[in-house]
Design a protein around this motif. Structure first.
Motif, PDB file in Angstrom:
ATOM      1  N   GLU A 334       0.817  -1.215   0.000  1.00 29.71           N
ATOM      2  CA  GLU A 334       0.000   0.000   0.000  1.00 29.71           C
ATOM      3  C   GLU A 334       0.849   1.263   0.000  1.00 29.71           C
ATOM      4  O   GLU A 334       0.493   2.259  -0.619  1.00 29.71           O
ATOM      5  CB  GLU A 334      -0.950  -0.006   1.203  1.00 29.71           C
ATOM      6  CG  GLU A 334      -2.071  -0.998   1.020  1.00 29.71           C
ATOM      7  CD  GLU A 334      -3.204  -0.841   2.018  1.00 29.71           C
ATOM      8  OE1 GLU A 334      -3.207   0.137   2.789  1.00 29.71           O
ATOM      9  OE2 GLU A 334      -4.084  -1.715   2.013  1.00 29.71           O
ATOM     10  N   ALA A 335       2.000   1.178   0.697  1.00 28.23           N
ATOM     11  CA  ALA A 335       2.892   2.338   0.739  1.00 28.23           C
ATOM     12  C   ALA A 335       3.684   2.457  -0.564  1.00 28.23           C
ATOM     13  O   ALA A 335       4.208   3.523  -0.881  1.00 28.23           O
ATOM     14  CB  ALA A 335       3.846   2.230   1.928  1.00 28.23           C
ATOM     15  N   GLY A 336       3.792   1.338  -1.281  1.00 26.04           N
ATOM     16  CA  GLY A 336       4.536   1.329  -2.536  1.00 26.04           C
ATOM     17  C   GLY A 336       6.035   1.396  -2.341  1.00 26.04           C
ATOM     18  O   GLY A 336       6.789   1.694  -3.268  1.00 26.04           O
ATOM     19  N   THR A 337       6.501   1.098  -1.138  1.00 27.81           N
ATOM     20  CA  THR A 337       7.934   1.184  -0.853  1.00 27.81           C
ATOM     21  C   THR A 337       8.257   0.304   0.353  1.00 27.81           C
ATOM     22  O   THR A 337       7.357  -0.112   1.087  1.00 27.81           O
ATOM     23  CB  THR A 337       8.345   2.637  -0.535  1.00 27.81           C
ATOM     24  OG1 THR A 337       9.696   2.640  -0.063  1.00 27.81           O
ATOM     25  CG2 THR A 337       7.472   3.229   0.573  1.00 27.81           C
ATOM     26  N   THR A 338       9.546   0.047   0.561  1.00 26.10           N
ATOM     27  CA  THR A 338       9.959  -0.673   1.767  1.00 26.10           C
ATOM     28  C   THR A 338      10.618   0.292   2.755  1.00 26.10           C
ATOM     29  O   THR A 338      11.121  -0.132   3.785  1.00 26.10           O
ATOM     30  CB  THR A 338      10.960  -1.799   1.438  1.00 26.10           C
ATOM     31  OG1 THR A 338      12.044  -1.234   0.707  1.00 26.10           O
ATOM     32  CG2 THR A 338      10.317  -2.902   0.634  1.00 26.10           C
ATOM     33  N   ALA A 339      10.611   1.586   2.449  1.00 19.47           N
ATOM     34  CA  ALA A 339      11.213   2.569   3.353  1.00 19.47           C
ATOM     35  C   ALA A 339      10.508   2.514   4.706  1.00 19.47           C
ATOM     36  O   ALA A 339       9.279   2.633   4.785  1.00 19.47           O
ATOM     37  CB  ALA A 339      11.100   3.963   2.755  1.00 19.47           C
ATOM     38  N   THR A 340      11.296   2.320   5.768  1.00 17.50           N
ATOM     39  CA  THR A 340      10.734   2.007   7.076  1.00 17.50           C
ATOM     40  C   THR A 340       9.714   3.039   7.555  1.00 17.50           C
ATOM     41  O   THR A 340       8.637   2.688   8.025  1.00 17.50           O
ATOM     42  CB  THR A 340      11.866   1.853   8.104  1.00 17.50           C
ATOM     43  OG1 THR A 340      12.744   0.820   7.631  1.00 17.50           O
ATOM     44  CG2 THR A 340      11.328   1.442   9.464  1.00 17.50           C
ATOM     45  N   ASP A 341      10.024   4.325   7.426  1.00 15.73           N
ATOM     46  CA  ASP A 341       9.095   5.337   7.962  1.00 15.73           C
ATOM     47  C   ASP A 341       7.757   5.328   7.229  1.00 15.73           C
ATOM     48  O   ASP A 341       6.692   5.469   7.823  1.00 15.73           O
ATOM     49  CB  ASP A 341       9.741   6.728   7.925  1.00 15.73           C
ATOM     50  CG  ASP A 341      10.317   7.054   6.553  1.00 15.73           C
ATOM     51  OD1 ASP A 341      10.554   6.110   5.761  1.00 15.73           O
ATOM     52  OD2 ASP A 341      10.522   8.237   6.256  1.00 15.73           O
ATOM     53  N   LYS A 342       7.802   5.095   5.914  1.00 15.56           N
ATOM     54  CA  LYS A 342       6.565   5.039   5.124  1.00 15.56           C
ATOM     55  C   LYS A 342       5.748   3.811   5.498  1.00 15.56           C
ATOM     56  O   LYS A 342       4.524   3.874   5.607  1.00 15.56           O
ATOM     57  CB  LYS A 342       6.897   4.994   3.623  1.00 15.56           C
ATOM     58  CG  LYS A 342       7.695   6.183   3.120  1.00 15.56           C
ATOM     59  CD  LYS A 342       6.753   7.274   2.665  1.00 15.56           C
ATOM     60  CE  LYS A 342       7.431   8.561   2.215  1.00 15.56           C
ATOM     61  NZ  LYS A 342       8.835   8.504   1.820  1.00 15.56           N
ATOM     62  N   VAL A 343       6.439   2.684   5.689  1.00 10.53           N
ATOM     63  CA  VAL A 343       5.741   1.440   6.031  1.00 10.53           C
ATOM     64  C   VAL A 343       5.084   1.579   7.406  1.00 10.53           C
ATOM     65  O   VAL A 343       3.947   1.161   7.614  1.00 10.53           O
ATOM     66  CB  VAL A 343       6.713   0.237   6.012  1.00 10.53           C
ATOM     67  CG1 VAL A 343       5.983  -1.046   6.426  1.00 10.53           C
ATOM     68  CG2 VAL A 343       7.317   0.060   4.632  1.00 10.53           C
ATOM     69  N   ILE A 344       5.809   2.192   8.343  1.00  8.71           N
ATOM     70  CA  ILE A 344       5.255   2.395   9.689  1.00  8.71           C
ATOM     71  C   ILE A 344       3.995   3.248   9.609  1.00  8.71           C
ATOM     72  O   ILE A 344       2.960   2.921  10.205  1.00  8.71           O
ATOM     73  CB  ILE A 344       6.301   3.049  10.618  1.00  8.71           C
ATOM     74  CG1 ILE A 344       7.384   2.037  10.966  1.00  8.71           C
ATOM     75  CG2 ILE A 344       5.641   3.567  11.890  1.00  8.71           C
ATOM     76  CD1 ILE A 344       8.528   2.607  11.787  1.00  8.71           C
ATOM     77  N   ALA A 345       4.070   4.330   8.836  1.00  6.94           N
ATOM     78  CA  ALA A 345       2.915   5.230   8.714  1.00  6.94           C
ATOM     79  C   ALA A 345       1.709   4.481   8.149  1.00  6.94           C
ATOM     80  O   ALA A 345       0.579   4.665   8.611  1.00  6.94           O
ATOM     81  CB  ALA A 345       3.286   6.410   7.830  1.00  6.94           C
TER      82      ALA A 345
END
Lengths: 411, 294
Positions: A334-345
């Motif tokens: 859903e975030a379209g990325t594995t970047a930790t801060d985006k995934v957490i959000a």
């Protein structure tokens, strides 16, 4: 002399060849990921007293990964599960977690199966700012000072589980309660949970005994419990300890006078302990495959598991492995990325139905709010070998059953 | 908290003796191997585990518990003999640490083979139907099966004592333990004696594991914890002393049980405290010969 030298050389060569061949044969089938893959570090106690449960967690986590990959992954990026044996030791688990993060470059850590081991893994992830989704019970991990914004908790907490089971059992079976618990965080937190819910219900604690984790003989504490004549014997332990203690309590005739109640009644322990020993034992669970009659996502999950595992059904803690990985991968997609801060959000706002009905993470502590089932082990009228529990009651997802954010030390 | 009644205390001592019975079987085999062959068998826990898994396999082929009780110690004893013949024998006369290291490694191999063959998951093991339930022994209810374990241990003890003390083969074994050189000169094949002794020792471990299976199920690492206790029992009783193994086994059982009454968390630690105290006061153990390890 030269003959002797030749012989020694030959012998050495044989030894070296043998050792090399042996090493090649024995080198464990550790999965390593390709550069572009999404790496999910999965430390669980594959060997030791919780091995049976941990093995099933790997099987279920792999299902979640396969399902994600079959659906195209993250824009073509595949996920891989890097499972490691933490041997149920906090130090070992911390080492495995560090390796997974620093050598294998894991994007996220999911796993661990002990209240104390998960705190060690959590600490490693916290320091390295890596998302960690824990799949075993603990109150401490969602509370300060252990919790961090990188911490998610997919499993139930002892507070919730013991609360649900206590509210069910104490009014029905009597007020005289004896506790037999494993002497570590899990046992202590469960007993605290039962005492908290029991106090307003007027329970009288007639014995409170804790024995070391991994105890294989309970014959030296059972006479004392029998002498205390409790209405309820509350056994707060896990894995092998659970089926061994229930079996031995049954052998000692405890069921003659008392009802055996456990906070988490494990499918795997019931299978290993047998129908007779577990007959009539009541406990809570986060999942039982039998809910598939009313929950469509459970049916889908069970069918997927059956297809991959020769018709067998998933266990409760196995399912947590599925749920833990499923939620993280869903958030990545859903975030379209594995970047930790985006995934957490994304994960914070995620409402998901992975396998047991609706779930979501509470914003303040990232605790997964979910249903709790009260189940009873049966020995009669079983449709097949997998039909081992009756679901007696279902507590729907309820934020009020959780320890309050304030009590956990969150602002 | 329930008061400490005389009945509870008696029950606690009895539970300790029952617990000690399995320790005795384990320590007997271990002490036998050390006393006769000077082999410190680190694979003893693995043979214990083999006893349980052998029974699981045999039950799977339609055997019953009583058949297992007879055949499994025999079968594992044969495995033990093969191990002695192929692996241990070349190490006689080398130092005590050679067979120690070998059996240490062997234990890993056996456990991993069982993991490959049977899986890492715990396997259920039902108590034989005739021995289920608890009986009132006057001071409270006690599981019938545990009484049976005490009885089997008693029978094994008597049988072993008769074999070693009352048969000519037993005489040879005892002589071989004391002075293998002279026995060899007298024209007796000491190698064969040692082979049999190794078979008996490992067979006893298998019997202990088989008897433990209905109490705790079968798991590949079930031998780990009991191995540690068996070592303590062997050391406390005196390395190589069979009488010492029996008395120390029962004593350790009772110590665990009585400690459980006051501080269950410390029951396992108490075992090692007992060992430390015995070693301080009497380094060779109850009945051990001084200097045997050197």
């Amino acid at each position: 002399m030269s003959e002797l030298g030749n012989r020694a050389l030959t012998r050495r060569r044989v030894l070296i060849t043998g050792a090399a061949a042996g090493a090649a044969l024995c080198s464990p089938a550790i999965v390593r990921a390709a550069d572009n893959d999404i790496r999910i570090g999965f430390p669980v106690p594959l060997t030791g007293p919780y091995g049976t449960e941990a093995q099933d967690q790997v099987r279920c986590a792999q299902l979640a990964v396969d399902q994600f990959n079959a659906a195209g992954g993250l824009g073509g990026r595949k996920a891989v599960l890097l499972s490691r044996d933490d041997k149920l030791k906090p130090g070992e688990a911390a080492t495995r977690a560090i390796e997974l993060i620093e050598k294998d470059h894991a994007d996220v850590i999911v796993g661990s199966l002990s209240a104390s081991v998960q705190l060690a893994v959590n600490n490693v992830c916290k320091q390295r700012r890596v998302l960690y989704n824990s799949i075993s019970q603990s109150d401490q991990i969602t509370a300060m000072p252990d919790w961090s914004p990188y911490t998610f908790h997919e499993a139930l907490t002892p507070h919730v589980t013991a609360g649900a089971v206590g509210r069910y059992a104490f009014p029905r079976f009597g007020k005289r309660v004896a506790f037999l618990s494993a002497d570590y965080a899990y046992g202590h937190e469960m007993v605290a949970g039962f005492r908290a819910v029991g106090a307003p219900l007027g329970i009288d604690v007639v014995a409170d005994i804790s024995v070391p984790l991994g105890t294989t003989d309970f014959s030296t504490v059972l006479p004392r419990i029998a002498a205390a004549k409790p209405d309820i014997l509350c056994i707060c332990n896990f894995g092998r300890d659970q089926h061994v203690s229930i079996k031995q309590a049954t052998d000692f005739g405890i069921k003659r006078t008392s009802r055996i109640v456990v906070p988490v009644l494990l499918y795997t322990a019931r299978v290993a302990g047998g129908a007779t020993a577990f007959d009539g034992v009541i406990g809570g669970t986060s999942y039982y495959w039998g809910i598939e009659k009313t929950v469509p996502s459970a049916k889908a999950f069970n069918d997927r598991y059956r297809a991959a595992n020769g018709g067998r059904v998933p266990s409760d803690y196995g399912a947590l492995g599925y749920g833990g990985v499923y939620a993280v991968l869903k958030a990545m997609k859903e975030a379209g990325t594995t970047a930790t801060d985006k995934v957490i959000a994304t994960l914070q706002d995620l409402h998901y139905d992975a396998y047991k009905g609706p779930q979501f993470y509470r914003p303040c502590d990232h605790q997964s709010v979910q249903s709790v089932f009260i189940i009873e082990s049966k020995s009669k009228d079983m449709a097949d070998q997998y039909d081992v529990f009756n679901v007696l009651a279902t507590d729907p997802p309820n934020v009020d059953a959780l320890m309050s954010c304030k009590a956990e030390g969150h602002a | 908290m329930a008061g400490l009644t005389p009945d509870l205390l008696a029950m606690q001592v009895f539970a300790g003796l029952a617990l000690g019975a399995v320790y005795v079987l384990m320590a007997l085999g271990m002490s036998l191997l050390f006393g006769m062959l000077t082999v410190v068998n680190f694979a003893h826990g693995a043979f214990y585990m083999l006893g349980a898994y052998g029974a699981v396999a045999l039950l799977g082929y339609g055997g019953n518990f009583w058949v297992c009780l007879f055949f499994i110690p025999l079968a594992v004893g044969l495995v033990g003999m093969a191990v002695e013949r192929v692996l241990i024998r070349p190490l006689y006369g080398r130092g005590i640490d050679y067979p120690l290291l070998l059996t240490f490694g062997l234990a890993y191999v056996i456990v991993e083979l069982v993991r490959i063959g049977f899986g890492t998951e715990d396997l259920p093991f039902d108590t034989p139907a005739a021995l289920t339930g608890a009986v009132n022994i006057g001071i409270g209810y006690f599981p019938l099966y545990r009484l049976f374990v005490i009885a089997v241990t008693g029978v094994v003890l008597v049988g072993l004592w008769l074999f070693l003390e009352r048969t000519s083969y037993g005489l040879i074994i005892r002589a071989g333990a004391r002075d293998p050189q002279i026995v060899r000169i007298l024209g007796i094949d000491v190698g064969r004696v040692w082979l049999v002794v190794f078979g008996i020792g490992t067979g006893l471990a298998a019997l202990a594991g088989l008897l433990a299976a209905p109490l705790q199920g079968a798991s590949p690492d079930m031998g780990d914890s009991i191995l540690a206790i068996a070592f303590v029992v062997t050391v406390v009783g005196g390395m190589g002393s069979l009488l010492g193994a029996v008395l120390a086994g029962l004593l350790v059982g009772v110590v665990v049980s009585l400690t459980s009454l006051v501080a269950p968390e410390a029951a396992q630690v108490a075992v090692f405290v007992l060992m430390a105290v015995v070693l301080l006061v009497r380094p060779q153990g109850f009945f051990g010969r001084a200097g045997l390890m050197s």
